[in-house]
Design a protein around this motif. Structure first.
Motif, short mmCIF file in Angstrom:
data_model
loop_
_atom_site.label_atom_id
_atom_site.label_comp_id
_atom_site.label_asym_id
_atom_site.label_seq_id
_atom_site.Cartn_x
_atom_site.Cartn_y
_atom_site.Cartn_z
N THR A 23 0.84 -1.20 0.00
CA THR A 23 0.00 0.00 0.00
C THR A 23 0.87 1.25 0.00
N VAL A 38 -2.87 7.72 -0.07
CA VAL A 38 -2.37 6.35 0.00
C VAL A 38 -1.50 6.15 1.24
N GLY A 96 -2.18 3.60 4.20
CA GLY A 96 -1.16 2.62 4.53
C GLY A 96 -0.78 2.65 6.00
#
Length: 291
Positions: free
Chosen positions: A215, A274, A278
């Motif tokens: 991720t 992102v 993550g």
């Protein structure tokens, strides 16, 4: 009973997500960017590749000379910046996610083989990993792209084929630890085959660490794609990506700042989303932090 446990776990994950402000914001950003990429033909007002010299370098609508027909302005060829950003999300996300999937697939396979079988397999795979790590990634990519020529497929293969070593090292390390546990030794004692032990007992115990790293690496891969496109070795016209838009707008940054600024904002927001997601996944999937 099993269904109730699964529902309970999902409910707990959802509650954790709601309690995590950064994780929730990250999820919203990722979903928004994914939705923008999927529904680009519906959301975009213009063809991103269509030029119109009569409307070149029109500023955003809130500046003098701007118009609501082009909310974020136009570039040096009269192309709508907003439409290009919307369509650019398709290739930027496609390259970022596809490259990580390819790298993860290779890394998991080689990492499991090296960690489980050891000996000559471990030596060959890990020396190959060391060889990849000895060469700067960006230099390796530039050489391959210069030889093969830039394209979406080549970019995915290059980015995925040069970053699998990170996953291989992580999976190997996790496998070395897991294979010494009692449940793996018991499976070997009753005669379970190697592939069954790897798939059923080892892989589920290393996959959470992989998901977290993968991720976070989507963000770095998106930046790498933008960097290569900016240098002219990534996405090429008439395709459009955020990095290519940055490259097209760098000559006009002093006079028509919006041409390069808005694609840069899109990259920044997506990468932050992102990273936030993550970080949340790392906290949730870390066994030490699970309630």
């Amino acid at each position: 009973m099993l269904n109730r446990k699964k529902k309970s776990k999902l409910h707990n994950l959802f509650l954790r997500l709601l309690r995590s402000k950064t994780g929730f914001v990250g999820l919203l950003i990722v979903l928004a960017m994914t939705g923008m990429a999927v529904f680009a033909p519906i959301l975009a007002m213009y063809d991103p590749a269509k030029t119109d010299i009569m409307h070149r370098l029109i500023p955003p609508f809130w500046l003098e000379g701007g118009t609501k027909d082009f909310p974020l302005g136009t570039d040096n060829l009269g192309r709508d910046v907003l439409s290009r950003i919307i369509y650019g999300s398709r290739i930027s996300l496609l390259v970022g996610i596809s490259a990580v999937i390819l790298a993860g697939f290779l890394g998991i396979i080689f990492g499991l083989i090296a960690g489980y079988y050891g000996y000559i397999w471990d030596f060959i795979i890990m020396r190959t990993v060391d060889s990849f790590l000895a060469i700067p990634n960006i230099l390796f990519m530039l050489i391959i792209l210069a030889v093969l020529g830039p394209s979406v497929t080549t970019l995915i293969l290059v980015l995925g084929g040069t970053s699998w070593v990170v996953y291989a090292r992580m999976v190997r390390s996790e496998t070395l630890s897991v294979k010494e546990r009692d449940f793996v030794r018991s499976a070997k004692a009753i005669g379970a085959k190697d592939y069954r032990i790897i798939v059923k007992y080892i892989l589920p115990n290393v996959i959470s660490s992989f998901i977290v790293i993968a991720t976070l690496n989507v963000a770095s891969t998106i930046i790498l794609e933008a960097s290569l496109s900016f240098l002219g070795l990534g996405i090429q016209s008439p395709d459009v990506s955020w990095g290519l838009m940055l490259s097209d707008g760098r000559e006009y940054i002093a006079t028509s700042w919006w041409v390069a600024t808005f694609p840069g904002v899109a990259i920044t927001v997506t990468v932050l989303g992102v990273i936030f997601l993550g970080d949340w996944l790392r906290d949730v999937l870390d066994p030490k932090l699970i309630d």
